[in-house]
Design an enzyme around this catalytic site. Structure first.
Site, PDB file in Angstrom:
ATOM      1  N   GLY A 172       0.837  -1.205   0.000  1.00  0.00           N
ATOM      2  CA  GLY A 172       0.000   0.000   0.000  1.00  0.00           C
ATOM      3  C   GLY A 172       0.869   1.251   0.000  1.00  0.00           C
ATOM      4  N   GLY A 173       0.294   2.315   0.536  1.00  0.00           N
ATOM      5  CA  GLY A 173       1.015   3.583   0.574  1.00  0.00           C
ATOM      6  C   GLY A 173       2.288   3.519   1.381  1.00  0.00           C
ATOM      7  N   GLY A 181      24.791  15.058 -27.909  1.00  0.00           N
ATOM      8  CA  GLY A 181      24.168  15.524 -26.664  1.00  0.00           C
ATOM      9  C   GLY A 181      24.652  14.726 -25.471  1.00  0.00           C
ATOM     10  N   ALA A 182      24.932  13.446 -25.710  1.00  0.00           N
ATOM     11  CA  ALA A 182      25.370  12.598 -24.600  1.00  0.00           C
ATOM     12  C   ALA A 182      26.755  13.026 -24.115  1.00  0.00           C
ATOM     13  CB  ALA A 182      25.382  11.143 -25.034  1.00  0.00           C
TER      14      ALA A 182
HETATM   15  C1  HXC Z   1      -3.984  -4.853  10.829  1.00  0.00           C
HETATM   16  C2  HXC Z   1      -2.844  -6.648  10.000  1.00  0.00           C
HETATM   17  C3  HXC Z   1      -2.535  -5.940   8.812  1.00  0.00           C
HETATM   18  C4  HXC Z   1      -3.007  -4.600   8.708  1.00  0.00           C
HETATM   19  C5  HXC Z   1      -1.655  -7.892   8.674  1.00  0.00           C
HETATM   20  N1  HXC Z   1      -2.281  -7.840   9.859  1.00  0.00           N
HETATM   21  N2  HXC Z   1      -1.820  -6.742   8.020  1.00  0.00           N
HETATM   22  N3  HXC Z   1      -3.556  -6.106  10.988  1.00  0.00           N
HETATM   23  N4  HXC Z   1      -3.739  -4.109   9.743  1.00  0.00           N
HETATM   24  N5  HXC Z   1      -2.774  -3.871   7.639  1.00  0.00           N
HETATM   25  C6  HXC Z   1      -2.325  -8.878  10.879  1.00  0.00           C
HETATM   26  C7  HXC Z   1      -3.140 -10.094  10.480  1.00  0.00           C
HETATM   27  O1  HXC Z   1      -4.500  -9.871  10.752  1.00  0.00           O
HETATM   28  C8  HXC Z   1      -2.542 -11.133  11.385  1.00  0.00           C
HETATM   29  O2  HXC Z   1      -3.060 -10.927  12.689  1.00  0.00           O
HETATM   30  C9  HXC Z   1      -1.080 -10.763  11.418  1.00  0.00           C
HETATM   31  O3  HXC Z   1      -1.036  -9.393  11.053  1.00  0.00           O
HETATM   32  C10 HXC Z   1      -0.246 -11.538  10.463  1.00  0.00           C
HETATM   33  O4  HXC Z   1      -0.834 -11.455   9.178  1.00  0.00           O
HETATM   34  P1  HXC Z   1      -1.080 -12.723   8.277  1.00  0.00           P
HETATM   35  O5  HXC Z   1      -2.046 -12.334   7.234  1.00  0.00           O
HETATM   36  O6  HXC Z   1      -1.407 -13.898   9.139  1.00  0.00           O
HETATM   37  O7  HXC Z   1       0.366 -12.951   7.688  1.00  0.00           O
HETATM   38  P2  HXC Z   1       0.759 -13.414   6.236  1.00  0.00           P
HETATM   39  O8  HXC Z   1      -0.019 -14.609   5.815  1.00  0.00           O
HETATM   40  O9  HXC Z   1       2.242 -13.528   6.231  1.00  0.00           O
HETATM   41  O10 HXC Z   1       0.361 -12.216   5.254  1.00  0.00           O
HETATM   42  C11 HXC Z   1       0.985 -10.974   5.407  1.00  0.00           C
HETATM   43  C12 HXC Z   1       0.285  -9.954   4.501  1.00  0.00           C
HETATM   44  C13 HXC Z   1      -1.228  -9.941   4.792  1.00  0.00           C
HETATM   45  C14 HXC Z   1       0.592 -10.257   3.065  1.00  0.00           C
HETATM   46  C15 HXC Z   1       0.940  -8.581   4.825  1.00  0.00           C
HETATM   47  O11 HXC Z   1      -1.425  -9.849   6.180  1.00  0.00           O
HETATM   48  C16 HXC Z   1      -1.916  -8.809   4.119  1.00  0.00           C
HETATM   49  O12 HXC Z   1      -2.207  -8.863   2.911  1.00  0.00           O
HETATM   50  N6  HXC Z   1      -2.231  -7.780   4.888  1.00  0.00           N
HETATM   51  C17 HXC Z   1      -2.876  -6.589   4.386  1.00  0.00           C
HETATM   52  C18 HXC Z   1      -1.917  -5.833   3.510  1.00  0.00           C
HETATM   53  C19 HXC Z   1      -2.531  -4.567   2.971  1.00  0.00           C
HETATM   54  O13 HXC Z   1      -3.441  -4.609   2.138  1.00  0.00           O
HETATM   55  N7  HXC Z   1      -2.088  -3.491   3.515  1.00  0.00           N
HETATM   56  C20 HXC Z   1      -2.512  -2.233   3.052  1.00  0.00           C
HETATM   57  C21 HXC Z   1      -3.309  -1.612   4.120  1.00  0.00           C
HETATM   58  S1  HXC Z   1      -3.778  -0.063   3.536  1.00  0.00           S
HETATM   59  P3  HXC Z   1      -3.098 -12.045  13.826  1.00  0.00           P
HETATM   60  O14 HXC Z   1      -3.909 -11.447  14.923  1.00  0.00           O
HETATM   61  O15 HXC Z   1      -3.724 -13.240  13.188  1.00  0.00           O
HETATM   62  O16 HXC Z   1      -1.685 -12.290  14.204  1.00  0.00           O
HETATM   63  C22 HXC Z   1      -2.346   0.799   3.575  1.00  0.00           C
HETATM   64  C23 HXC Z   1      -2.488   2.198   3.099  1.00  0.00           C
HETATM   65  C24 HXC Z   1      -1.324   2.981   3.582  1.00  0.00           C
HETATM   66  O17 HXC Z   1      -1.327   0.404   3.970  1.00  0.00           O
HETATM   67  C25 HXC Z   1      -1.377   4.338   2.991  1.00  0.00           C
HETATM   68  C26 HXC Z   1      -0.273   5.174   3.516  1.00  0.00           C
HETATM   69  C27 HXC Z   1      -0.252   6.487   2.883  1.00  0.00           C
END
Ligand code: HXC
Length: 547
Positions: A200-201, A435-436
């Site tokens: 993400g971001g 130019g280069a």
């Molecule tokens: C809260 C999160 C989380 C998140 C993971 N977890 N990402 N909790 N917010 N963004 C938690 C899971 O619920 C889980 O909790 C633990 O972390 C481990 O994650 P798993 O999924 O079990 O691990 P894994 O299978 O290794 O997968 C990792 C992952 C996946 C690929 C990162 O968790 C995932 O796709 N997460 C979301 C990624 C995403 O879309 N992020 C973008 C968010 S929006 P428990 O309690 O079971 O341990 C964003 C915008 C930012 O970031 C903008 C900034 C400007």
């Protein structure tokens, strides 16, 4: 008399009781203190311990824990942690009951090769290292201190991104970090090490820093993951193909350094820091070397004797020139037509930018222009002299390049070299056309010492192309069987007149034509002459915008 004795006895009894009371109070107090220290130690210990199942899950992915990473990267016992006990104030979605250690990030200071750095390590075992407000504030605080203390910042990233439970607070947290990344840009070195997901971001904090490291197989960066890609575009792609280390080191150019393990990554990072100053007001440290500044460079004789069109890896020239033949290459797998990195010459750190004829003939294209321009800007920001090795036939021609904006991208390199006020030494090896030629730190972009090998061809364009334009009518009118012979004669004549370093040496565009075997000695001497060209305290560049 008896009365007096009685009074005395009574007094001494009271005194004893008072002493006893003081003693008891003291021992109660001591016990209380000892108890509170015990509780404190327990709390700290608990705050530093992740649940075993989460640690195991981390290990199964082939990753170290955040604390192990700090231990392996930093000098022994140098980690100085702060805000260990920070907690999220969020009460939504059960966050309070989760008891997130340090709110999912470890922050503090450490030493690398004896020099102070600020560092944070996201802890994936704590809700996937997701970033909530307290987590962001911890990072922001060490960044603020690092900027004031003028020391580098290193981020070890391993996170699922914005903590979904904390809503917009987490996005604001990212905003705080991005803002600081920009404020610190070009002032203190900023390095990001991706050691898991960075989604993400969240990817934009590393993208605002100077260097990004990734580890093959465990690091992933993307703005939208495979799921979103599938629903938005219908493309089927896995994590590695979309945002793994190969994708970013070879195609997108987001990643500068790839390692095959975390240990390898930390070794490379420690090495990189030896070339950098602590901040923009200092120079990099000089080192002593056993390599003589007068060492001859016979390989450059060979280069001078080569057909200018024959491709070869420019790294051979760089190794030959460098102290102890050591070259720390950056962005090795991206835009290989230009090679950039650090060497030392006579013990001083030098940044090298070099055309590499082994890839696309060394022509400048979109990516090569960006790669070289950003590196030149980094060098200028951190008081590092620039050595430019020129062996270039021109900008890469083609519709793709034109429509991709070679004019816009190529201009960045002209801008970067013109703006750079650190010592600039240029050596033309075999050819520099059009130019280069100008773009590669030429005299009128204010190169300080512009050297050329005797064999260097410096002209508006290659002799063959030039005569085909100049004599097109004569060539068309010539009998068919004579065309090639005529072209060869004209090419030779043109090359003798223009495609040599002598015309440019006579006008001052080249300061000196040098003996190839004296190249190292000449460059080191030039560096010594220019040593005080710019006072780092008056460094004009503050900012290393991603290009
Ligand atoms: C809260 C999160 C989380 C998140 C993971 N977890 N990402 N909790 N917010 N963004 C938690 C899971 O619920 C889980 O909790 C633990 O972390 C481990 O994650 P798993 O999924 O079990 O691990 P894994 O299978 O290794 O997968 C990792 C992952 C996946 C690929 C990162 O968790 C995932 O796709 N997460 C979301 C990624 C995403 O879309 N992020 C973008 C968010 S929006 P428990 O309690 O079971 O341990 C964003 C915008 C930012 O970031 C903008 C900034 C400007």
């Amino acid at each position: 008399m008896e009365e007096a004795v009685k009074k005395e006895t009574k007094n001494s009894g009271a005194k004893d009781a008072a002493v006893k009371e003081v003693k008891e109070t003291k021992s109660n107090k001591e016990e209380e203190v000892a108890q509170s220290i015990k509780i404190f130690r327990k709390n700290i210990e608990a705050a530093r311990t992740s649940p075993a199942d989460k640690v195991e899950a981390q290990k199964k992915k082939g990753k170290f824990t955040a604390r192990e990473r700090l231990q392996y990267l930093l000098d022994e016992n140098s980690f100085f942690e702060i805000r260990t006990l920070a907690k999220s104030r969020c009460t939504d979605f059960g966050i309070k009951d989760k008891d997130l250690k340090g709110d999912g990030v470890i922050t503090g200071f450490g030493r690398i090769n004896g020099r102070e750095v600020a560092i944070f390590a996201q802890d994936f075992t704590q809700l996937g290292g997701s970033l909530g407000l307290a987590h962001a504030q911890k990072i922001a605080y060490i960044m603020d201190l690092a900027l004031e203390a003028k020391i580098p910042v290193i981020g070890l990233l391993d996170s699922g991104g914005a903590r979904i439970q904390e809503g917009v607070d987490s996005l604001d947290g990212y905003g705080e970090i991005f803002y600081r990344n920009v404020k610190a840009s070009g002032v203190i070195p900023q390095i990001s090490v991706i050691l898991g997901p960075c989604a993400g971001g969240a990817v934009y904090s590393p993208a605002l820093t100077d260097y990004i490291f990734m580890v093959d197989g465990i690091s992933h960066m993307f703005v939208t993951g495979p799921g979103v890609v599938k629903s938005a575009t219908g493309e089927d792609v896995d994590f590695d193909t979309l945002g793994g280390s190969k994708a970013h080191s070879q195609k997108s150019g987001v990643c500068h350094m790839v390692a095959n393990s975390e240990q390898d990554c930390f070794r490379q990072l420690r090495d990189l820091l030896t070339f950098l100053p602590q901040n923009c007001f200092e120079k990099p440290l000089s080192t002593s070397t056993i390599d003589s500044p007068d060492r001859k460079t016979p390989f450059l004789e060979k280069v001078a004797g080569m057909n200018p069109k024959m491709p070869f890896r420019i790294q051979h020239v760089i190794w030959e020139l460098a102290d102890e033949n050591k070259f720390f290459e950056i962005h090795r797998d991206f835009a290989k037509n230009v090679v950039v990195g650090f060497i030392r010459m006579g013990g001083e750190v030098v940044g090298v930018v070099a055309n590499n004829s082994d890839h696309l003939g060394g022509a400048l294209d979109l990516h090569a222009s960006d790669k070289a321009a950003r590196f030149v800007r980094f060098l200028n920001a951190f008081n590092i002299p620039i050595l430019t090795l020129v062996d270039i036939g021109g900008y890469l021609p083609g519709v793709e390049q034109e429509h991709g904006g070679i004019i816009r991208h190529g201009a960045k390199l002209l801008y970067a070299y013109s703006e750079a006020s650190v010592p600039k030494i240029t050596l033309v090896l075999r050819k520099a056309y059009g130019g280069a030629y100008i773009a590669m730190s030429s005299k009128y972009l204010r190169g300080d010492f512009n050297f050329a090998l005797p064999s260097a061809e410096i002209a508006v364009m290659g002799p063959r192309g030039a005569i085909e334009i100049l004599y097109s009518k004569d060539i068309k009118a010539a009998p068919k069987d004579k065309v090639e012979e005529i072209k060869e004669r004209l090419t030779k004549e043109y090359a003798e007149k223009f495609a040599s370093p002598y015309q440019t040496a006579s006008t001052g565009s080249i300061d000196e034509v040098i003996e190839p075997s004296n190249a190292r000695q000449r460059i080191i001497r030039a560096l010594r002459i220019l040593k005080n060209k710019r006072d780092p305290k008056n460094n004009p560049q503050k900012g290393n915008i991603p290009l």
